[in-house]
Motif scaffolding. Structure first.
Motif, PDB file in Angstrom:
ATOM      1  N   THR A  58     -25.598  56.885  33.933  1.00 20.89           N
ATOM      2  CA  THR A  58     -25.195  55.876  32.965  1.00 20.89           C
ATOM      3  C   THR A  58     -26.104  55.944  31.746  1.00 20.89           C
ATOM      4  O   THR A  58     -27.317  55.915  31.876  1.00 20.89           O
ATOM      5  CB  THR A  58     -25.274  54.480  33.591  1.00 20.89           C
ATOM      6  N   ILE A  59     -25.465  56.067  30.611  1.00 20.48           N
ATOM      7  CA  ILE A  59     -26.220  56.093  29.358  1.00 20.48           C
ATOM      8  C   ILE A  59     -25.914  54.813  28.601  1.00 20.48           C
ATOM      9  O   ILE A  59     -24.763  54.501  28.333  1.00 20.48           O
ATOM     10  CB  ILE A  59     -25.852  57.323  28.518  1.00 20.48           C
ATOM     11  N   GLU A  60     -26.958  54.094  28.271  1.00 15.29           N
ATOM     12  CA  GLU A  60     -26.768  52.846  27.541  1.00 15.29           C
ATOM     13  C   GLU A  60     -26.739  53.091  26.040  1.00 15.29           C
ATOM     14  O   GLU A  60     -27.254  54.088  25.553  1.00 15.29           O
ATOM     15  CB  GLU A  60     -27.914  51.883  27.847  1.00 15.29           C
ATOM     16  N   LEU A  61     -26.121  52.158  25.357  1.00 11.55           N
ATOM     17  CA  LEU A  61     -26.100  52.228  23.894  1.00 11.55           C
ATOM     18  C   LEU A  61     -27.080  51.208  23.331  1.00 11.55           C
ATOM     19  O   LEU A  61     -27.338  50.179  23.932  1.00 11.55           O
ATOM     20  CB  LEU A  61     -24.693  51.931  23.369  1.00 11.55           C
ATOM     21  N   MET A  62     -27.616  51.523  22.169  1.00  9.61           N
ATOM     22  CA  MET A  62     -28.516  50.618  21.466  1.00  9.61           C
ATOM     23  C   MET A  62     -28.037  50.522  20.019  1.00  9.61           C
ATOM     24  O   MET A  62     -27.298  51.372  19.556  1.00  9.61           O
ATOM     25  CB  MET A  62     -29.952  51.162  21.472  1.00  9.61           C
ATOM     26  N   THR A  63     -28.523  49.516  19.339  1.00  6.52           N
ATOM     27  CA  THR A  63     -28.160  49.391  17.922  1.00  6.52           C
ATOM     28  C   THR A  63     -29.418  49.177  17.093  1.00  6.52           C
ATOM     29  O   THR A  63     -30.452  48.767  17.596  1.00  6.52           O
ATOM     30  CB  THR A  63     -27.232  48.183  17.677  1.00  6.52           C
ATOM     31  N   SER A  64     -29.288  49.490  15.834  1.00  9.34           N
ATOM     32  CA  SER A  64     -30.327  49.116  14.874  1.00  9.34           C
ATOM     33  C   SER A  64     -29.614  48.607  13.634  1.00  9.34           C
ATOM     34  O   SER A  64     -28.472  48.963  13.371  1.00  9.34           O
ATOM     35  CB  SER A  64     -31.214  50.316  14.542  1.00  9.34           C
ATOM     36  N   LEU A 115     -24.317  47.752  11.616  1.00  6.83           N
ATOM     37  CA  LEU A 115     -25.097  48.241  12.734  1.00  6.83           C
ATOM     38  C   LEU A 115     -24.972  49.742  12.847  1.00  6.83           C
ATOM     39  O   LEU A 115     -23.942  50.317  12.532  1.00  6.83           O
ATOM     40  CB  LEU A 115     -24.592  47.621  14.048  1.00  6.83           C
ATOM     41  N   ARG A 116     -26.030  50.357  13.327  1.00  8.65           N
ATOM     42  CA  ARG A 116     -25.988  51.760  13.624  1.00  8.65           C
ATOM     43  C   ARG A 116     -26.111  51.903  15.139  1.00  8.65           C
ATOM     44  O   ARG A 116     -26.897  51.196  15.761  1.00  8.65           O
ATOM     45  CB  ARG A 116     -27.142  52.462  12.911  1.00  8.65           C
ATOM     46  N   TYR A 117     -25.341  52.801  15.700  1.00  3.16           N
ATOM     47  CA  TYR A 117     -25.314  52.934  17.153  1.00  3.16           C
ATOM     48  C   TYR A 117     -26.101  54.156  17.605  1.00  3.16           C
ATOM     49  O   TYR A 117     -26.118  55.175  16.927  1.00  3.16           O
ATOM     50  CB  TYR A 117     -23.871  53.036  17.641  1.00  3.16           C
ATOM     51  N   TRP A 118     -26.734  53.992  18.744  1.00  6.32           N
ATOM     52  CA  TRP A 118     -27.565  55.051  19.298  1.00  6.32           C
ATOM     53  C   TRP A 118     -27.345  55.147  20.795  1.00  6.32           C
ATOM     54  O   TRP A 118     -26.999  54.166  21.428  1.00  6.32           O
ATOM     55  CB  TRP A 118     -29.039  54.723  19.085  1.00  6.32           C
ATOM     56  N   PHE A 119     -27.661  56.305  21.340  1.00  5.57           N
ATOM     57  CA  PHE A 119     -27.794  56.413  22.779  1.00  5.57           C
ATOM     58  C   PHE A 119     -29.217  56.005  23.121  1.00  5.57           C
ATOM     59  O   PHE A 119     -30.132  56.190  22.333  1.00  5.57           O
ATOM     60  CB  PHE A 119     -27.616  57.867  23.255  1.00  5.57           C
ATOM     61  N   LYS A 120     -29.375  55.494  24.328  1.00  6.68           N
ATOM     62  CA  LYS A 120     -30.716  55.232  24.825  1.00  6.68           C
ATOM     63  C   LYS A 120     -31.047  56.380  25.770  1.00  6.68           C
ATOM     64  O   LYS A 120     -30.372  56.579  26.774  1.00  6.68           O
ATOM     65  CB  LYS A 120     -30.729  53.907  25.571  1.00  6.68           C
ATOM     66  N   CYS A 121     -32.062  57.152  25.416  1.00  7.54           N
ATOM     67  CA  CYS A 121     -32.443  58.274  26.262  1.00  7.54           C
ATOM     68  C   CYS A 121     -32.813  57.727  27.636  1.00  7.54           C
ATOM     69  O   CYS A 121     -33.675  56.861  27.739  1.00  7.54           O
ATOM     70  CB  CYS A 121     -33.607  59.050  25.659  1.00  7.54           C
TER      71      CYS A 121
END
Ligand SMILES: [Zn+2]
Length: 112
Positions: free
Chosen positions: A50-56, A63-69
């Motif tokens: 499971t890969i979570e998403l993060m935002t900044s 918002l900008r979306y990112w994967f959480k390593c």
């Protein structure tokens, strides 16, 4: 003589202002918010992990979306699946190099 009234059964002499409005712009705005909310709370299932998403927050709003390593928990735009271990992580967690950099080192090594 009285002017003939419309036969529309909805015509009860109400004003636009008497009615609750449903506007496309508001609908889209709410939908977008719900979509973003759902996106942030969603997790991507990749190779059984499971890969979570993060935002900044961006400078000009939004918002900008990112994967959480999954290994270092940092925000990443790209994750990799290691070809041998099948582990998922960012470039630095998996100790990956770019081909160009590796070749550069090799050529310098040969010349030196
Ligand atoms: Zn990492």
């Amino acid at each position: 003589m009285e002017k003939m009234k419309s036969l529309n059964p909805n015509n009860l002499g109400l004003l636009v202002e008497d009615c609750q409005k449903i506007e496309i712009s508001q609908f889209l705005k709410e939908s977008r918010l719900k979509m973003k909310e759902a996106l942030v709370h969603s997790a991507i299932d990749a190779s059984g992990m499971t890969i979570e998403l993060m935002t900044s927050n961006m400078n000009f709003g939004g918002l900008r979306y990112w994967f959480k390593c999954p290994m270092c928990e940092r925000r990443m735009g790209t994750l990799f699946i290691h070809p041998l271990s099948q582990k998922i992580g960012c470039r630095s967690c998996l100790g990956l190099e770019y081909r160009a950099r590796r070749y550069k080192g090799m050529i310098e090594g040969i010349v030196a």
